[in-house]
Design a protein around this motif. Structure first.
Motif, mmCIF file in Angstrom:
data_model
loop_
_atom_site.group_PDB
_atom_site.id
_atom_site.type_symbol
_atom_site.label_atom_id
_atom_site.label_comp_id
_atom_site.label_asym_id
_atom_site.label_seq_id
_atom_site.Cartn_x
_atom_site.Cartn_y
_atom_site.Cartn_z
ATOM 1 N N GLY A 260 -3.722 2.993 -7.151
ATOM 2 C CA GLY A 260 -2.994 2.232 -5.668
ATOM 3 C C GLY A 260 -1.907 1.412 -5.979
ATOM 4 O O GLY A 260 -1.135 0.589 -5.247
ATOM 5 N N GLY B 115 -2.296 3.851 0.644
ATOM 6 C CA GLY B 115 -3.136 3.593 0.143
ATOM 7 C C GLY B 115 -3.640 4.982 -1.172
ATOM 8 O O GLY B 115 -3.230 5.774 -1.654
ATOM 9 N N ASN B 116 -4.862 5.391 -0.430
ATOM 10 C CA ASN B 116 -5.455 6.338 -0.972
ATOM 11 C C ASN B 116 -5.550 8.052 -0.613
ATOM 12 O O ASN B 116 -6.437 8.738 -0.854
ATOM 13 C CB ASN B 116 -7.774 5.878 -1.280
ATOM 14 N N SER B 117 -4.977 7.476 0.305
ATOM 15 C CA SER B 117 -4.699 8.887 1.060
ATOM 16 C C SER B 117 -3.776 10.117 0.665
ATOM 17 O O SER B 117 -2.833 9.561 -0.842
ATOM 18 C CB SER B 117 -3.782 8.735 2.453
ATOM 19 N N THR C 170 1.021 -1.420 0.322
ATOM 20 C CA THR C 170 -0.093 -0.314 -0.229
ATOM 21 C C THR C 170 0.723 1.032 0.547
ATOM 22 O O THR C 170 0.700 1.878 -0.456
ATOM 23 C CB THR C 170 -0.737 -0.068 0.838
#
Lengths: 110, 113
Positions: free
Chosen positions: B72, B51-53, B30
């Motif tokens: 990702g 991740g998606n941050s 990730t």
């Protein structure tokens, strides 16, 4: 400015000698890692130390994490030519960011 | 793939041209990091994806540098209007989660002439 300073920057020794590399900072790290990098390759993890005062041994390599978790040392006993490479410490702060040191280039002469 | 893959392995470009460097991380990791390394020196942090941050871009040296990570997975580091001081090895690393072991690619050696 680098968060982690390593010393010495360069080290050339004869096979069979002992050596110590230092990694120092004014910051407190949740953990600290040591990597070794060979020419043309990326760094490869050697060890992770987590607890202040922790000592880990990997064959002829001994790693120590300072009591205050601000510094670390790497000691190599009876260095071999295969130990030649760039040694990098890396501290992990909260937020999971790796902060790499300035590096120590070690050459072991047969 | 078995490890982190970077391409190209070597890139020579003329001053002022744009370049794109690619990183394929280990599947399932990730966290993805980009670093820059001058000859025999330590690693200079550039950017960190988790991740998606929102990425941590605090290490990018100028607005000529940008990076993205699509889906990702694969990441691209773009350097616009390259300068001679951009010459270095650019290393990508991925990690199963942030702050654990970093697995590095072999790097892209960029030379700006």
């Amino acid at each position: 400015t680098q968060l982690l300073e390593q010393s010495p920057q360069f080290l050339s020794i004869q096979e069979g000698e002992n050596l110590t590399v230092y990694c120092n900072s004014s910051s407190v790290f949740s953990s600290l890692q040591w990597y070794r990098q060979e020419p043309g390759e990326g760094p490869v993890l050697l060890v992770t130390v987590v607890t202040g005062g922790e000592v880990k041994k990997l064959k002829r390599l001994t790693f120590q994490f300072g009591d205050a978790r601000k510094d670390s040392s790497l000691h190599i006993t009876a260095a071999q030519p295969g130990d030649t490479g760039l040694y990098l410490c890396a501290g992990i702060l909260t937020g999971n960011q790796f902060y790499f040191g300035t590096g120590t280039s070690l050459t072991v002469i047969p | 793939g078995a490890g982190v893959s970077q391409s190209p392995s070597n890139k020579v470009t003329e001053k002022g041209k744009d370049v794109e460097l690619r990183c394929d991380p280990i599947s399932g990791h990730t966290a993805l990091y980009w670093y820059r390394q001058s000859l025999g020196q330590g690693l200079e942090f550039l950017i960190y994806f988790q991740g998606n941050s929102a990425p941590d871009k605090s290490g990018l040296p100028s607005d000529r540098f940008s990076a993205e990570r699509t889906g990702g997975s694969v990441s691209t580091l773009t350097i616009q209007r390259t300068q001679q001081e951009d010459s270095a090895v650019y290393l990508c690393a991925s990690s199963p989660t942030g702050g654990t072991e970093a697995f590095f690619g072999q790097g892209t050696r960029l030379t700006v002439v």
